[in-house]
Design an enzyme around this catalytic site. Structure first.
Site, PDB file in Angstrom:
ATOM      1  N   LYS A 144       0.832  -1.224   0.000  1.00  0.00           N
ATOM      2  CA  LYS A 144       0.000   0.000   0.000  1.00  0.00           C
ATOM      3  C   LYS A 144       0.861   1.266   0.000  1.00  0.00           C
ATOM      4  O   LYS A 144       0.610   2.200  -0.756  1.00  0.00           O
ATOM      5  CB  LYS A 144      -0.927   0.023   1.232  1.00  0.00           C
ATOM      6  CG  LYS A 144      -1.863  -1.162   1.341  1.00  0.00           C
ATOM      7  CD  LYS A 144      -2.747  -1.078   2.557  1.00  0.00           C
ATOM      8  CE  LYS A 144      -2.008  -1.112   3.880  1.00  0.00           C
ATOM      9  NZ  LYS A 144      -1.318  -2.386   4.186  1.00  0.00           N
ATOM     10  N   ARG A 190      -9.379   0.917   9.513  1.00  0.00           N
ATOM     11  CA  ARG A 190      -8.864  -0.433   9.690  1.00  0.00           C
ATOM     12  C   ARG A 190      -9.812  -1.310  10.476  1.00  0.00           C
ATOM     13  O   ARG A 190      -9.511  -2.488  10.705  1.00  0.00           O
ATOM     14  CB  ARG A 190      -7.563  -0.322  10.473  1.00  0.00           C
ATOM     15  CG  ARG A 190      -6.383  -0.955   9.814  1.00  0.00           C
ATOM     16  CD  ARG A 190      -5.207  -0.630  10.692  1.00  0.00           C
ATOM     17  NE  ARG A 190      -4.052  -1.343  10.300  1.00  0.00           N
ATOM     18  CZ  ARG A 190      -3.025  -0.799   9.649  1.00  0.00           C
ATOM     19  NH1 ARG A 190      -3.064   0.450   9.288  1.00  0.00           N
ATOM     20  NH2 ARG A 190      -1.981  -1.522   9.366  1.00  0.00           N
ATOM     21  N   ARG A 219      11.733  -5.653   3.632  1.00  0.00           N
ATOM     22  CA  ARG A 219      11.505  -4.197   3.568  1.00  0.00           C
ATOM     23  C   ARG A 219      12.585  -3.433   4.334  1.00  0.00           C
ATOM     24  O   ARG A 219      12.975  -3.810   5.421  1.00  0.00           O
ATOM     25  CB  ARG A 219      10.147  -3.847   4.172  1.00  0.00           C
ATOM     26  CG  ARG A 219      10.003  -2.334   4.367  1.00  0.00           C
ATOM     27  CD  ARG A 219       8.622  -1.882   4.603  1.00  0.00           C
ATOM     28  NE  ARG A 219       7.948  -2.558   5.681  1.00  0.00           N
ATOM     29  CZ  ARG A 219       6.648  -2.442   5.908  1.00  0.00           C
ATOM     30  NH1 ARG A 219       5.911  -1.697   5.123  1.00  0.00           N
ATOM     31  NH2 ARG A 219       6.095  -3.065   6.914  1.00  0.00           N
ATOM     32  N   ARG A 224      11.938  -2.010   9.963  1.00  0.00           N
ATOM     33  CA  ARG A 224      10.920  -1.551  10.911  1.00  0.00           C
ATOM     34  C   ARG A 224      10.789  -2.532  12.067  1.00  0.00           C
ATOM     35  O   ARG A 224      10.860  -3.744  11.859  1.00  0.00           O
ATOM     36  CB  ARG A 224       9.574  -1.419  10.189  1.00  0.00           C
ATOM     37  CG  ARG A 224       9.159   0.002   9.974  1.00  0.00           C
ATOM     38  CD  ARG A 224       7.988   0.140   9.066  1.00  0.00           C
ATOM     39  NE  ARG A 224       6.766  -0.525   9.501  1.00  0.00           N
ATOM     40  CZ  ARG A 224       5.596  -0.406   8.884  1.00  0.00           C
ATOM     41  NH1 ARG A 224       5.505   0.361   7.807  1.00  0.00           N
ATOM     42  NH2 ARG A 224       4.528  -1.034   9.302  1.00  0.00           N
ATOM     43  N   ARG A 274       0.184  -8.920  13.435  1.00  0.00           N
ATOM     44  CA  ARG A 274      -0.417  -7.975  12.473  1.00  0.00           C
ATOM     45  C   ARG A 274      -1.350  -8.699  11.507  1.00  0.00           C
ATOM     46  O   ARG A 274      -2.411  -8.203  11.157  1.00  0.00           O
ATOM     47  CB  ARG A 274       0.688  -7.250  11.689  1.00  0.00           C
ATOM     48  CG  ARG A 274       1.396  -6.211  12.546  1.00  0.00           C
ATOM     49  CD  ARG A 274       2.712  -5.803  11.942  1.00  0.00           C
ATOM     50  NE  ARG A 274       2.585  -5.033  10.722  1.00  0.00           N
ATOM     51  CZ  ARG A 274       3.568  -4.858   9.851  1.00  0.00           C
ATOM     52  NH1 ARG A 274       4.754  -5.392  10.058  1.00  0.00           N
ATOM     53  NH2 ARG A 274       3.379  -4.125   8.781  1.00  0.00           N
TER      54      ARG A 274
HETATM   55  P1  AP5 Z   1       4.887  -1.518   1.603  1.00  0.00           P
HETATM   56  O1  AP5 Z   1       4.498  -0.641   0.478  1.00  0.00           O
HETATM   57  O2  AP5 Z   1       5.729  -0.922   2.701  1.00  0.00           O
HETATM   58  O3  AP5 Z   1       3.617  -2.278   2.219  1.00  0.00           O
HETATM   59  P2  AP5 Z   1       2.392  -1.736   3.064  1.00  0.00           P
HETATM   60  O4  AP5 Z   1       1.167  -2.440   2.561  1.00  0.00           O
HETATM   61  O5  AP5 Z   1       2.363  -0.236   3.095  1.00  0.00           O
HETATM   62  O6  AP5 Z   1       2.813  -2.339   4.464  1.00  0.00           O
HETATM   63  P3  AP5 Z   1       2.774  -1.720   5.894  1.00  0.00           P
HETATM   64  O7  AP5 Z   1       3.494  -2.732   6.753  1.00  0.00           O
HETATM   65  O8  AP5 Z   1       3.300  -0.327   5.937  1.00  0.00           O
HETATM   66  O9  AP5 Z   1       1.286  -1.721   6.197  1.00  0.00           O
HETATM   67  P4  AP5 Z   1       0.677  -1.778   7.540  1.00  0.00           P
HETATM   68  O10 AP5 Z   1      -0.721  -1.643   7.111  1.00  0.00           O
HETATM   69  O11 AP5 Z   1       0.989  -2.921   8.402  1.00  0.00           O
HETATM   70  O12 AP5 Z   1       1.412  -0.563   8.289  1.00  0.00           O
HETATM   71  P5  AP5 Z   1       0.915   0.839   8.804  1.00  0.00           P
HETATM   72  O13 AP5 Z   1       2.057   1.736   8.728  1.00  0.00           O
HETATM   73  O14 AP5 Z   1      -0.363   1.235   8.153  1.00  0.00           O
HETATM   74  O15 AP5 Z   1       5.639  -2.783   0.991  1.00  0.00           O
HETATM   75  C1  AP5 Z   1       6.216  -3.782   1.804  1.00  0.00           C
HETATM   76  C2  AP5 Z   1       7.564  -4.214   1.194  1.00  0.00           C
HETATM   77  O16 AP5 Z   1       7.323  -4.842  -0.069  1.00  0.00           O
HETATM   78  C3  AP5 Z   1       8.521  -3.045   0.882  1.00  0.00           C
HETATM   79  O17 AP5 Z   1       9.841  -3.466   1.127  1.00  0.00           O
HETATM   80  C4  AP5 Z   1       8.341  -2.777  -0.609  1.00  0.00           C
HETATM   81  O18 AP5 Z   1       9.508  -2.240  -1.225  1.00  0.00           O
HETATM   82  C5  AP5 Z   1       8.018  -4.158  -1.119  1.00  0.00           C
HETATM   83  N1  AP5 Z   1       7.106  -4.136  -2.260  1.00  0.00           N
HETATM   84  C6  AP5 Z   1       6.011  -3.355  -2.409  1.00  0.00           C
HETATM   85  N2  AP5 Z   1       5.398  -3.620  -3.573  1.00  0.00           N
HETATM   86  C7  AP5 Z   1       6.135  -4.618  -4.152  1.00  0.00           C
HETATM   87  C8  AP5 Z   1       6.007  -5.329  -5.366  1.00  0.00           C
HETATM   88  N3  AP5 Z   1       5.010  -5.079  -6.231  1.00  0.00           N
HETATM   89  N4  AP5 Z   1       6.914  -6.287  -5.654  1.00  0.00           N
HETATM   90  C9  AP5 Z   1       7.950  -6.553  -4.799  1.00  0.00           C
HETATM   91  N5  AP5 Z   1       8.128  -5.892  -3.622  1.00  0.00           N
HETATM   92  C10 AP5 Z   1       7.219  -4.944  -3.318  1.00  0.00           C
HETATM   93  O19 AP5 Z   1       0.541   0.490  10.316  1.00  0.00           O
HETATM   94  C11 AP5 Z   1       1.522   0.111  11.250  1.00  0.00           C
HETATM   95  C12 AP5 Z   1       0.880  -0.068  12.619  1.00  0.00           C
HETATM   96  O20 AP5 Z   1       0.299   1.179  13.061  1.00  0.00           O
HETATM   97  C13 AP5 Z   1      -0.282  -1.049  12.699  1.00  0.00           C
HETATM   98  O21 AP5 Z   1       0.182  -2.372  12.867  1.00  0.00           O
HETATM   99  C14 AP5 Z   1      -1.017  -0.523  13.928  1.00  0.00           C
HETATM  100  O22 AP5 Z   1      -0.358  -0.889  15.111  1.00  0.00           O
HETATM  101  C15 AP5 Z   1      -0.898   0.973  13.781  1.00  0.00           C
HETATM  102  N6  AP5 Z   1      -2.010   1.563  13.023  1.00  0.00           N
HETATM  103  C16 AP5 Z   1      -1.904   2.303  11.887  1.00  0.00           C
HETATM  104  N7  AP5 Z   1      -3.100   2.702  11.463  1.00  0.00           N
HETATM  105  C17 AP5 Z   1      -4.002   2.200  12.346  1.00  0.00           C
HETATM  106  C18 AP5 Z   1      -5.418   2.249  12.427  1.00  0.00           C
HETATM  107  N8  AP5 Z   1      -6.144   2.911  11.510  1.00  0.00           N
HETATM  108  N9  AP5 Z   1      -6.028   1.602  13.444  1.00  0.00           N
HETATM  109  C19 AP5 Z   1      -5.317   0.943  14.370  1.00  0.00           C
HETATM  110  N10 AP5 Z   1      -3.962   0.852  14.355  1.00  0.00           N
HETATM  111  C20 AP5 Z   1      -3.314   1.473  13.355  1.00  0.00           C
END
Ligand code: AP5
Length: 251
Positions: free
Chosen positions: A46, A125, A164, A197, A208
Site C-alpha cells: 500500500k 482499519r 523491507r 521496521r 499484524r
Molecule cells: P509496503 O508498500 O511498505 O507495504 P504496506 O502495505 O504499506 O505495508 P505496511 O506494513 O506499511 O502496512 P501496515 O498496514 O501494516 O502498516 P501501517 O504503517 O499502516 O511494501 C512492503 C515491502 O514490499 C517493501 O519493502 C516494498 O519495497 C516491497 N514491495 C512493495 N510492492 C512490491 C512489489 N510489487 N513487488 C515486490 N516488492 C514490493 O501500520 C503500522 C501499525 O500502526 C499497525 O500495525 C497498527 O499498530 C498501527 N495503526 C496504523 N493505522 C491504524 C489504524 N487505523 N487503526 C489501528 N492501528 C493502526
C-alpha cells in the site's frame, strides 16, 4: 519533526504533526481530484503504491502508521501518554485502539477537506473506524471515489515484509531484492540510512496478520456494499501493480 514533513512532493506536515502545523499546499491543484482509500494486508504494498499514486494523481498521502512513526521519532518533545500507549500496541503488531486513532484523525479532518484530494493508507482499519469516517465525509459533503483493495497470497506478503527497508530520514520504502536501493543500506532519495521496521520482526508480523484478518478484512464487504470497492491484484513489480491500479480506477 523536520525530515519527514516533505516526501516526494507532497506536503504532509499537517497530517503528520496535527492541526497546529499549517499546510503549505497552495492552489495549483489538479483538474481531477481523487479521494481514495487503500485497503490490503500489512506488507501488500500500500505504501509503495501510495507514493506512486500520489505523485501521479497529485493527492496527499495520509497514512495513520506514518503519524505514529513520526511521533516516535519526533525530537525535542515527549510523546503524550496516549501516544506512548499507541506506540506499544504498534510495536507488538496490534491495532491501536479505535478511540486513539479516531481522536488523531478528527484533529486532522482539514486534510480530508483539502482541495487537492487524499489517499488514505492504513485508515480505516476496523468497521468502527469506517463508520466514523463515513460520518465525517457525509458531514463534510465529501464522497470517496474508490476503495482500492490490494490482494496477494500470504507467502509473498511475508517475503515483502521481511525484505523491507525504510529510510530513517525521509521514510522512503525499499526492498532488499524487489526494490533495492542503488547503494546497499543507503536511501536513493536523501542518502539516509535504511533500517528494518520494528514491527517487521516475525512475531509482530504474525500478530499484524491476525489483526488484519479479524478487524480489517471485513471492510471489503463494508465497501462492496457501498459500491466503491475496487479489487486489484498486487502480484508483480511495483510498476505493474501501479499500472493495474490506474486501469482499475479509469474503469
Ligand atoms: P509496503 O508498500 O511498505 O507495504 P504496506 O502495505 O504499506 O505495508 P505496511 O506494513 O506499511 O502496512 P501496515 O498496514 O501494516 O502498516 P501501517 O504503517 O499502516 O511494501 C512492503 C515491502 O514490499 C517493501 O519493502 C516494498 O519495497 C516491497 N514491495 C512493495 N510492492 C512490491 C512489489 N510489487 N513487488 C515486490 N516488492 C514490493 O501500520 C503500522 C501499525 O500502526 C499497525 O500495525 C497498527 O499498530 C498501527 N495503526 C496504523 N493505522 C491504524 C489504524 N487505523 N487503526 C489501528 N492501528 C493502526
Amino acid at each position: 519533526m523536520g525530515d519527514v514533513q516533505l516526501q516526494h512532493g507532497n506536503d504532509r506536515a499537517t497530517w503528520l504533526d496535527g492541526s497546529a502545523v499549517p499546510c503549505s499546499l497552495g492552489s495549483g491543484h489538479p483538474t481531477r481530484v481523487w479521494r481514495l482509500v487503500l485497503l490490503g494486508a500489512p506488507g501488500v504494498g500500500k505504501g509503495t503504491q501510495a507514493e506512486m499514486l500520489c505523485t501521479r494523481l497529485m493527492a496527499c498521502h495520509l497514512s495513520t502508521g506514518d503519524i505514529f512513526r513520526a511521533a516516535k521519532n519526533a525530537c525535542g518533545c515527549e510523546p503524550t501518554a496516549a501516544m506512548k500507549s499507541a506506540l506499544e500496541y504498534m510495536r507488538r503488531g496490534d491495532l491501536v485502539p479505535d478511540a486513539t486513532v479516531l481522536d488523531i484523525v478528527r484533529e486532522r479532518v482539514g486534510c480530508l477537506r483539502c482541495g487537492g484530494g487524499f489517499l488514505l493508507d492504513g485508515f480505516p482499519r476496523t468497521v468502527a473506524q469506517a463508520d466514523t469516517l463515513a460520518g465525517i465525509l457525509l458531514k463534510e459533503k465529501i464522497a470517496l471515489d474508490a476503495v482500492i483493495d490490494y490482494r496477494l497470497p500470504i507467502d509473498e506478503i511475508v517475503s515483502r515484509l521481511s525484505g523491507r527497508r525504510t529510510c530513517s530520514a525521509c521514510k522512503a520504502v525499499f526492498h532488499v531484492t524487489g526494490r533495492p536501493p542503488r547503494k546497499s543500506g543507503v536511501c536513493d532519495h536523501c542518502g539516509g540510512m535504511l533500517v528494518q521496521r520494528e514491527d517487521d520482526r516475525p512475531e509482530a508480523v504474525r500478530v499484524r496478520m491476525e489483526a488484519y484478518e479479524r478487524s480489517t478484512a471485513p471492510l471489503t464487504a463494508f465497501y462492496k456494499r457501498l459500491g466503491v470497492l475496487v479489487p486489484v491484484n498486487a502480484d508483480g513489480s511495483p510498476e505493474q501493480v501501479f499500472e493495474r491500479t490506474l486501469v482499475a480506477l479509469k474503469a
